[in-house]
Design an enzyme around this catalytic site. Structure first.
Site, PDB file in Angstrom:
ATOM      1  N   TYR A  16       0.867  -1.172  -0.037  1.00  0.00           N
ATOM      2  CA  TYR A  16       0.040   0.092   0.053  1.00  0.00           C
ATOM      3  C   TYR A  16       0.889   1.362  -0.091  1.00  0.00           C
TER       4      TYR A  16
ATOM      5  N   ALA B 168       9.037  -3.465   3.774  1.00  0.00           N
ATOM      6  CA  ALA B 168       8.479  -4.835   4.029  1.00  0.00           C
ATOM      7  C   ALA B 168       8.292  -5.157   5.697  1.00  0.00           C
TER       8      ALA B 168
ATOM      9  N   VAL C 100     -18.461   0.315  15.612  1.00  0.00           N
ATOM     10  CA  VAL C 100     -17.661   1.530  16.213  1.00  0.00           C
ATOM     11  C   VAL C 100     -17.235   0.990  17.599  1.00  0.00           C
TER      12      VAL C 100
ATOM     13  N   ASN D 266       1.822 -10.046   0.776  1.00  0.00           N
ATOM     14  CA  ASN D 266       0.379  -9.245   1.023  1.00  0.00           C
ATOM     15  C   ASN D 266       0.190  -8.035  -0.093  1.00  0.00           C
TER      16      ASN D 266
ATOM     17  N   PHE E 138       1.516   7.901  11.499  1.00  0.00           N
ATOM     18  CA  PHE E 138       0.225   8.103  12.145  1.00  0.00           C
ATOM     19  C   PHE E 138      -0.726   7.225  11.266  1.00  0.00           C
TER      20      PHE E 138
ATOM     21  N   LYS F 233       8.228  -3.496  16.317  1.00  0.00           N
ATOM     22  CA  LYS F 233       8.853  -1.931  15.629  1.00  0.00           C
ATOM     23  C   LYS F 233       9.843  -1.239  16.637  1.00  0.00           C
TER      24      LYS F 233
ATOM     25  N   ARG G 294      -7.868   9.808  15.914  1.00  0.00           N
ATOM     26  CA  ARG G 294      -6.568   9.401  15.374  1.00  0.00           C
ATOM     27  C   ARG G 294      -6.270  10.665  14.316  1.00  0.00           C
TER      28      ARG G 294
ATOM     29  N   ASP H  24      -6.982  -0.559  22.416  1.00  0.00           N
ATOM     30  CA  ASP H  24      -7.353   0.762  21.849  1.00  0.00           C
ATOM     31  C   ASP H  24      -7.130   1.846  22.766  1.00  0.00           C
TER      32      ASP H  24
ATOM     33  N   SER I 130       6.126   3.448  13.452  1.00  0.00           N
ATOM     34  CA  SER I 130       4.716   3.570  13.436  1.00  0.00           C
ATOM     35  C   SER I 130       4.554   4.283  14.871  1.00  0.00           C
TER      36      SER I 130
ATOM     37  N   TYR J 136       3.191  -6.620  17.401  1.00  0.00           N
ATOM     38  CA  TYR J 136       3.497  -5.748  16.140  1.00  0.00           C
ATOM     39  C   TYR J 136       4.414  -4.449  16.559  1.00  0.00           C
TER      40      TYR J 136
HETATM   41  P1  NAD Z   1       1.622  -3.734   2.888  1.00  0.00           P
HETATM   42  O1  NAD Z   1       1.351  -4.997   3.760  1.00  0.00           O
HETATM   43  O2  NAD Z   1       0.643  -3.252   2.046  1.00  0.00           O
HETATM   44  O3  NAD Z   1       2.897  -3.661   2.345  1.00  0.00           O
HETATM   45  C1  NAD Z   1       4.064  -4.533   2.908  1.00  0.00           C
HETATM   46  C2  NAD Z   1       4.796  -5.048   1.386  1.00  0.00           C
HETATM   47  O4  NAD Z   1       5.691  -6.046   2.220  1.00  0.00           O
HETATM   48  C3  NAD Z   1       3.907  -6.091   1.008  1.00  0.00           C
HETATM   49  O5  NAD Z   1       3.975  -5.987  -0.384  1.00  0.00           O
HETATM   50  C4  NAD Z   1       4.317  -7.637   1.195  1.00  0.00           C
HETATM   51  O6  NAD Z   1       4.184  -8.306   0.251  1.00  0.00           O
HETATM   52  C5  NAD Z   1       5.904  -7.126   1.476  1.00  0.00           C
HETATM   53  N1  NAD Z   1       6.405  -8.233   2.179  1.00  0.00           N
HETATM   54  C6  NAD Z   1       5.973  -8.777   3.507  1.00  0.00           C
HETATM   55  N2  NAD Z   1       6.901  -9.674   4.009  1.00  0.00           N
HETATM   56  C7  NAD Z   1       7.947  -9.718   2.916  1.00  0.00           C
HETATM   57  C8  NAD Z   1       9.315 -10.248   3.265  1.00  0.00           C
HETATM   58  N3  NAD Z   1       9.614 -11.166   3.997  1.00  0.00           N
HETATM   59  N4  NAD Z   1      10.155 -10.054   2.310  1.00  0.00           N
HETATM   60  C9  NAD Z   1       9.980  -9.233   1.246  1.00  0.00           C
HETATM   61  N5  NAD Z   1       8.825  -8.336   1.041  1.00  0.00           N
HETATM   62  C10 NAD Z   1       7.662  -8.605   2.171  1.00  0.00           C
HETATM   63  O7  NAD Z   1       1.845  -2.630   4.348  1.00  0.00           O
HETATM   64  P2  NAD Z   1       1.703  -1.101   4.092  1.00  0.00           P
HETATM   65  O8  NAD Z   1       0.435  -0.577   4.864  1.00  0.00           O
HETATM   66  O9  NAD Z   1       2.171  -0.697   2.723  1.00  0.00           O
HETATM   67  O10 NAD Z   1       2.948  -0.921   5.130  1.00  0.00           O
HETATM   68  C11 NAD Z   1       4.279  -0.726   4.879  1.00  0.00           C
HETATM   69  C12 NAD Z   1       5.068  -0.540   6.074  1.00  0.00           C
HETATM   70  O11 NAD Z   1       4.543   0.505   6.971  1.00  0.00           O
HETATM   71  C13 NAD Z   1       5.053  -1.892   7.139  1.00  0.00           C
HETATM   72  O12 NAD Z   1       6.239  -2.086   7.608  1.00  0.00           O
HETATM   73  C14 NAD Z   1       4.063  -1.278   8.301  1.00  0.00           C
HETATM   74  O13 NAD Z   1       4.197  -1.860   9.508  1.00  0.00           O
HETATM   75  C15 NAD Z   1       4.349   0.503   8.457  1.00  0.00           C
HETATM   76  N6  NAD Z   1       3.233   0.747   8.603  1.00  0.00           N
HETATM   77  C16 NAD Z   1       1.943   0.726   8.221  1.00  0.00           C
HETATM   78  C17 NAD Z   1       0.961   1.458   8.555  1.00  0.00           C
HETATM   79  C18 NAD Z   1      -0.619   1.250   8.040  1.00  0.00           C
HETATM   80  O14 NAD Z   1      -1.389   1.733   8.545  1.00  0.00           O
HETATM   81  N7  NAD Z   1      -0.692   0.757   6.806  1.00  0.00           N
HETATM   82  C19 NAD Z   1       1.147   2.169   9.912  1.00  0.00           C
HETATM   83  C20 NAD Z   1       2.356   2.115  10.407  1.00  0.00           C
HETATM   84  C21 NAD Z   1       3.395   1.697   9.812  1.00  0.00           C
HETATM   85  C1  UD1 Z   2      -3.965   0.473  14.393  1.00  0.00           C
HETATM   86  C2  UD1 Z   2      -2.741  -0.380  15.151  1.00  0.00           C
HETATM   87  C3  UD1 Z   2      -1.597   0.487  15.069  1.00  0.00           C
HETATM   88  C4  UD1 Z   2      -1.039   0.709  13.645  1.00  0.00           C
HETATM   89  C5  UD1 Z   2      -2.119   1.439  12.894  1.00  0.00           C
HETATM   90  C6  UD1 Z   2      -1.851   1.595  11.808  1.00  0.00           C
HETATM   91  C7  UD1 Z   2      -4.561  -1.402  16.930  1.00  0.00           C
HETATM   92  C8  UD1 Z   2      -4.779  -1.628  18.250  1.00  0.00           C
HETATM   93  N1  UD1 Z   2      -3.484  -0.517  16.610  1.00  0.00           N
HETATM   94  O1  UD1 Z   2      -4.106   1.734  14.931  1.00  0.00           O
HETATM   95  O2  UD1 Z   2      -0.722  -0.402  15.869  1.00  0.00           O
HETATM   96  O3  UD1 Z   2       0.044   1.305  13.923  1.00  0.00           O
HETATM   97  O4  UD1 Z   2      -3.484   0.606  13.038  1.00  0.00           O
HETATM   98  O5  UD1 Z   2      -2.822   2.679  11.153  1.00  0.00           O
HETATM   99  O6  UD1 Z   2      -4.842  -2.191  15.955  1.00  0.00           O
HETATM  100  N2  UD1 Z   2     -12.348   1.525  14.459  1.00  0.00           N
HETATM  101  C9  UD1 Z   2     -13.697   1.147  14.699  1.00  0.00           C
HETATM  102  N3  UD1 Z   2     -14.049   0.081  13.990  1.00  0.00           N
HETATM  103  C10 UD1 Z   2     -13.520  -0.641  13.138  1.00  0.00           C
HETATM  104  C11 UD1 Z   2     -12.028  -0.374  13.003  1.00  0.00           C
HETATM  105  C12 UD1 Z   2     -11.366   0.594  13.806  1.00  0.00           C
HETATM  106  O7  UD1 Z   2     -14.191   1.925  15.446  1.00  0.00           O
HETATM  107  O8  UD1 Z   2     -13.982  -1.621  12.433  1.00  0.00           O
HETATM  108  C13 UD1 Z   2     -11.680   2.594  15.294  1.00  0.00           C
HETATM  109  C14 UD1 Z   2     -10.657   2.253  16.301  1.00  0.00           C
HETATM  110  O9  UD1 Z   2     -11.340   1.799  17.748  1.00  0.00           O
HETATM  111  C15 UD1 Z   2      -9.990   3.569  16.370  1.00  0.00           C
HETATM  112  C16 UD1 Z   2      -9.806   4.237  14.815  1.00  0.00           C
HETATM  113  O10 UD1 Z   2     -11.346   3.481  14.422  1.00  0.00           O
HETATM  114  O11 UD1 Z   2     -10.414   4.281  17.312  1.00  0.00           O
HETATM  115  C17 UD1 Z   2      -8.782   3.696  14.239  1.00  0.00           C
HETATM  116  O12 UD1 Z   2      -8.476   2.277  14.252  1.00  0.00           O
HETATM  117  P1  UD1 Z   2      -7.660   1.810  13.253  1.00  0.00           P
HETATM  118  O13 UD1 Z   2      -7.866   2.084  11.840  1.00  0.00           O
HETATM  119  O14 UD1 Z   2      -7.510   0.275  13.738  1.00  0.00           O
HETATM  120  O15 UD1 Z   2      -6.134   2.335  13.753  1.00  0.00           O
HETATM  121  P2  UD1 Z   2      -5.302   2.401  15.072  1.00  0.00           P
HETATM  122  O16 UD1 Z   2      -6.098   1.829  16.125  1.00  0.00           O
HETATM  123  O17 UD1 Z   2      -5.097   3.734  15.405  1.00  0.00           O
END
Ligand code: NAD
Ligand code: UD1
Length: 338
Positions: free
Chosen positions: A11, A81, A216, A35, A177, A152, A230, A294, A124, A148
């Site tokens: 993503y 990754a 919710v 993924n 965030f 990190k 958030r 949460d 994160s 998780y």
């Molecule tokens: P995502 O799952 O869409 O992308 C991760 C990619 O890594 C995927 O394409 C997957 O195929 C690849 N991958 C997984 N394991 C692998 C491996 N062993 N070797 C090579 N490739 C591998 O996730 P994203 O949302 O794009 O997140 C990217 C990064 O940002 C992650 O490290 C995630 O923890 C971090 N992050 C994401 C969020 C979020 O909400 N999306 C928030 C905070 C931090």
């Molecule tokens: C979650 C992860 C956090 C990660 C982040 C990435 C948890 C406890 N934390 O955070 O580690 O870095 O995603 O973006 O999962 N909510 C609902 N209904 C739903 C889904 C979510 O009400 O079906 C609410 C949650 O309670 C929260 C808000 O929406 O208040 C955001 O939730 P979410 O998108 O899962 O993110 P975080 O909880 O902030």
């Protein structure tokens, strides 16, 4: 500028690759497709006009990485990754420590052996645990409440230790965030497998008719309307933050830590209302119990990134919801399999 982008098919990585290409950088995507789908490459090419180099490989496999580093003259690495679902990490901690912690260790060792000394890491806001106050500054104490988050935190600490004894390295920890939204073309977006864990993908699947209603989680938090607050940040702004990090600190030796957020918080019900407005579709919801683990509210102080990286989020809540809806309504089942 050749940049290795681990997880670049995912993503955030795919959006960042588009921004890099548009800025004249050359991303080399390294991903095991755990993924993500290979059709992401077609979409990146379609939107940016350039097909990135793609290497299928696993960050836990040093031979895969050594090969890429010997084949290309890589200047920097952005390390996306990893595995990212909190609930899954509780059920499968070993897999999370293996992919996230071991994967980061193997990658850093491969970089060291190849003489590549510039790394940007996807961290994160989860590393702040339950913050004592908001907005959150980079200097706040860190903690973890699930595997998780702990993965990190361990990676951040390992990289900090490593940088101390390798002072010529540039290591940047970006604490995201809540990334939401999609590329404005509607051709790339978030494509979660199975039931989405995060709010916005769930809301958009309700609006498109794939799910009946949103639960919710909690309506008795001490917030504006009782629901969780958030800092939602547009994925395009987040992507731009990586380019800013490469440009401003990617060649500057040191350990650099930045929040990437907007500095604003929105409640769950505010997000639902904004999404209904953008999509013109109702999003039925039920108020249910709090989700364990949460926190009530969480938003960034993004001043440090603004000062050092000359970066700040510019996209609005309407941009986030409209772009999410464009992606979801044009691609109700996500990316094609191919
Ligand atoms: P995502 O799952 O869409 O992308 C991760 C990619 O890594 C995927 O394409 C997957 O195929 C690849 N991958 C997984 N394991 C692998 C491996 N062993 N070797 C090579 N490739 C591998 O996730 P994203 O949302 O794009 O997140 C990217 C990064 O940002 C992650 O490290 C995630 O923890 C971090 N992050 C994401 C969020 C979020 O909400 N999306 C928030 C905070 C931090
Ligand atoms: C979650 C992860 C956090 C990660 C982040 C990435 C948890 C406890 N934390 O955070 O580690 O870095 O995603 O973006 O999962 N909510 C609902 N209904 C739903 C889904 C979510 O009400 O079906 C609410 C949650 O309670 C929260 C808000 O929406 O208040 C955001 O939730 P979410 O998108 O899962 O993110 P975080 O909880 O902030």
């Amino acid at each position: 500028m050749l940049v290795l982008v681990t997880g670049g098919m995912g993503y955030i990585g795919s959006h960042t690759c588009i921004q890099m290409i548009e800025a004249g950088m050359t991303p080399i995507i390294f991903d095991n497709l755990y993924n993500s789908k290979s059709s992401v490459l077609d979409r990146i090419e379609e939107v940016s006009g350039q097909r990135p180099i793609f290497v299928e490989g696993d960050v836990r496999n040093k031979a895969d990485l050594d090969k890429v580093f010997s084949q290309y003259d890589i200047e920097s690495v952005i390390h996306f990754a990893g595995l990212k679902a909190v609930g899954e990490s509780v059920a499968m901690p070993l897999e999370y420590y293996d992919t996230n912690v071991n994967g980061s260790y193997v990658l850093t060792a491969a970089m060291r052996d190849a003489g590549v000394k510039s790394l940007v890491f996807s961290s994160s806001a989860t590393v702040y645990g339950d913050p004592a106050s908001v907005p959150i500054l980079e200097s706040f104490p860190t903690s973890a409440t699930n595997p998780y988050g702990r993965s990190k935190l361990i990676i951040e600490e390992c990289l900090t230790d490593f940088q101390k004894v390798n002072p010529d390295w540039s290591i940047t920890l970006l604490r995201y965030f809540n990334p939401v939204g999609s590329h404005p073309s509607g051709r790339l977006g978030e494509d979660p497998q199975g039931i989405p864990n995060n709010l916005m993908p769930f809301v958009s699947q309700v609006a498109v008719g794939r799910r009946e209603f949103l639960s919710v989680f909690g309506s008795d938090y001490p917030t504006v309307d009782g629901t969780g607050v958030r800092d939602y940040i547009h994925v395009m702004d987040l992507s731009d933050g990586h380019l800013a990090a490469l440009n401003h600190v990617g060649k500057k030796a040191g350990l650099h830590i930045y929040n990437l957020g907007t500095g604003n918080g929105n409640s769950v019900l505010e997000m639902v209302a904004a999404f209904e407005k953008a999509s013109g579709k109702p999003v039925p919801y039920k108020l249910v119990e709090r989700r364990p683990g949460d926190i009530a509210e969480c938003w960034a102080d993004p001043a440090k990134a603004k000062a050092d990286l000359k970066w700040q989020a510019t996209r609005t809540l309407d941009d986030m919801t409209q772009d999410t809806w464009r992606w979801q309504s044009n691609n109700p089942n996500g990316y094609p399999e191919v």
